[in-house]
Design an enzyme around this catalytic site. Structure first.
Site, short mmCIF file in Angstrom:
data_model
loop_
_atom_site.label_atom_id
_atom_site.label_comp_id
_atom_site.label_asym_id
_atom_site.label_seq_id
_atom_site.Cartn_x
_atom_site.Cartn_y
_atom_site.Cartn_z
N LYS A 37 -14.11 -11.84 9.77
CA LYS A 37 -13.22 -11.04 8.93
C LYS A 37 -13.20 -11.62 7.51
O LYS A 37 -12.87 -12.78 7.30
CB LYS A 37 -11.79 -11.04 9.49
CG LYS A 37 -10.83 -10.17 8.66
CD LYS A 37 -9.51 -9.95 9.36
CE LYS A 37 -8.50 -11.06 9.14
NZ LYS A 37 -7.97 -11.11 7.76
N ASP A 64 -11.65 -6.67 5.39
CA ASP A 64 -10.20 -6.44 5.49
C ASP A 64 -9.60 -6.38 4.08
O ASP A 64 -8.97 -7.31 3.62
CB ASP A 64 -9.61 -7.61 6.30
CG ASP A 64 -8.10 -7.54 6.46
OD1 ASP A 64 -7.53 -6.45 6.32
OD2 ASP A 64 -7.50 -8.61 6.71
N LYS A 66 -7.82 -3.49 3.04
CA LYS A 66 -6.63 -2.62 3.13
C LYS A 66 -6.47 -1.71 1.91
O LYS A 66 -5.49 -1.78 1.18
CB LYS A 66 -5.36 -3.47 3.32
CG LYS A 66 -5.36 -4.31 4.58
CD LYS A 66 -4.00 -4.99 4.80
CE LYS A 66 -3.98 -5.86 6.02
NZ LYS A 66 -4.72 -7.14 5.86
N HIS A 68 -5.56 1.26 -0.54
CA HIS A 68 -4.41 2.17 -0.68
C HIS A 68 -4.39 2.64 -2.13
O HIS A 68 -4.03 1.88 -3.03
CB HIS A 68 -3.11 1.43 -0.33
CG HIS A 68 -1.89 2.31 -0.31
ND1 HIS A 68 -0.68 1.89 0.18
CD2 HIS A 68 -1.71 3.60 -0.71
CE1 HIS A 68 0.21 2.88 0.07
NE2 HIS A 68 -0.39 3.91 -0.46
N ASP A 69 -4.82 3.90 -2.37
CA ASP A 69 -4.92 4.40 -3.74
C ASP A 69 -5.02 5.92 -3.65
O ASP A 69 -4.82 6.48 -2.57
CB ASP A 69 -6.17 3.77 -4.41
CG ASP A 69 -6.02 3.62 -5.92
OD1 ASP A 69 -5.60 4.60 -6.57
OD2 ASP A 69 -6.33 2.54 -6.44
N ASN A 72 -9.53 10.06 -3.90
CA ASN A 72 -10.91 9.91 -4.39
C ASN A 72 -11.30 8.44 -4.54
O ASN A 72 -12.40 8.04 -4.17
CB ASN A 72 -11.06 10.65 -5.73
CG ASN A 72 -12.49 10.62 -6.20
OD1 ASN A 72 -13.39 11.14 -5.52
ND2 ASN A 72 -12.73 9.97 -7.33
N THR A 73 -10.39 7.63 -5.06
CA THR A 73 -10.70 6.21 -5.26
C THR A 73 -10.94 5.50 -3.94
O THR A 73 -11.88 4.71 -3.80
CB THR A 73 -9.54 5.53 -6.04
OG1 THR A 73 -9.43 6.20 -7.30
CG2 THR A 73 -9.79 4.06 -6.26
N THR A 126 2.92 -6.35 10.00
CA THR A 126 3.82 -7.05 10.93
C THR A 126 4.80 -7.96 10.19
O THR A 126 5.77 -8.42 10.76
CB THR A 126 3.04 -7.87 11.96
OG1 THR A 126 2.11 -8.69 11.26
CG2 THR A 126 2.29 -6.98 12.93
N ARG A 217 -7.13 -19.76 12.70
CA ARG A 217 -6.94 -21.21 12.78
C ARG A 217 -7.24 -21.84 14.14
O ARG A 217 -7.73 -22.98 14.17
CB ARG A 217 -5.53 -21.56 12.28
CG ARG A 217 -5.43 -21.38 10.77
CD ARG A 217 -4.02 -21.29 10.27
NE ARG A 217 -3.39 -20.03 10.71
CZ ARG A 217 -2.17 -19.67 10.41
NH1 ARG A 217 -1.39 -20.48 9.70
NH2 ARG A 217 -1.68 -18.51 10.83
#
Ligand code: C5P
Length: 239
Positions: A37, A64, A66, A68-69, A72-73, A126, A217
């Protein structure tokens, strides 16, 4: 389940900014885990070259970032993620139906039904509580929002979600057996909790219906990371 099928489920979280560090992990662990990841920290520091380096060592990547826009972007950024050849990447379901649907449409158009990166939605982080949601004007309980956003993502053609192991049964029930569920918050019996609070063991998370487990970890901080990865496979198979 075979050992190789268990291995496919393990995603090692590369939480580092150091290219050399990550190169060491990719070299040492690409035969031991199913995927790596790459998150915002590593990608911002080292860029797409990191993804190519991992692939050179035979590793698969979950990007990863994430997204959010505006629709189109996100669709255009998603195309670039898929062109990098990653296996999984994600976006925030709170970006809305159109943002998710436009993304899937852009990918399907480019890859024409062939193999392409799978898209995951993040529902409610979370780290958010009912109070966090109220502060931004969302009055519904967290669990209700998680199911609502997972269902919306599925309707938009998204392939799965990232979710806490505790949310797996609710999401499975709402979204069916083919919807991918990727879950962090996993702690093998031998490892410390660190800052994770509500955890499941690898065997519990798989039994609950998790398709992929994100583990950082417990592998990265172990004196023998390759050995720790193998112990996680033992736990999954024993469970
Ligand atoms: O080291 P550890 O196994 O706790 O790492 C888990 C990884 O999964 C980290 O990259 C962390 O940011 C990510 N993650 C998480 N909990 C979430 C979402 C992502 O631990 N709810």
């Amino acid at each position: 389940m075979t050992r190789d099928q268990a291995r496919e489920k393990v995603i090692f979280a590369l939480d580092s900014s150091e290219f050399a560090h990550v190169q060491y992990w990719a070299e040492t662990l690409s035969d031991r885990v199913g995927m790596f990841k790459v998150g915002k920290q590593l990608f911002t520091a080292c860029g797409p070259a990191t993804v190519r380096m991992i692939q050179k060592f035979g590793g698969e990547v979950f990007l990863d970032l994430k997204f959010h826009d505006i629709p189109n972007t996100v669709a255009m950024a998603s195309l670039e993620a898929a062109r990098l050849g990653v296996k999984l990447f994600n976006l925030h379901a709170l970006g809305g139906y159109e943002m998710m649907a436009r993304t899937v449409e852009a990918l399907d158009k480019e890859f024409k039904g062939g193999e392409r990166a799978k898209v995951l939605a993040v529902t409610i982080l979370t780290s958010s509580t009912e109070e966090t949601l109220r502060q931004v004007g969302i009055e519904s309980p967290v669990e209700e929002m998680v199911v609502r956003l997972a269902t919306l993502a599925r309707k938009a053609g998204i392939d799965g979600v990232v979710a806490s192991p505790r949310e797996i049964p609710l999401i499975r029930e709402a979204c069916g057996p083919d919807f991918l569920i990727v879950t962090p918050g996993v702690r093998p019996a031998f490892a410390a909790l660190n800052d994770q609070k509500r955890v499941m063991t690898p065997a519990e998370a798989v039994r609950a219906g998790g398709d992929y487990l994100v583990i950082g970890r417990p592998i990265g901080d172990a004196p023998d990371p390759a050995g720790a990865a193998e112990m996680i496979l033992d736990e999954i198979l024993a469970g």
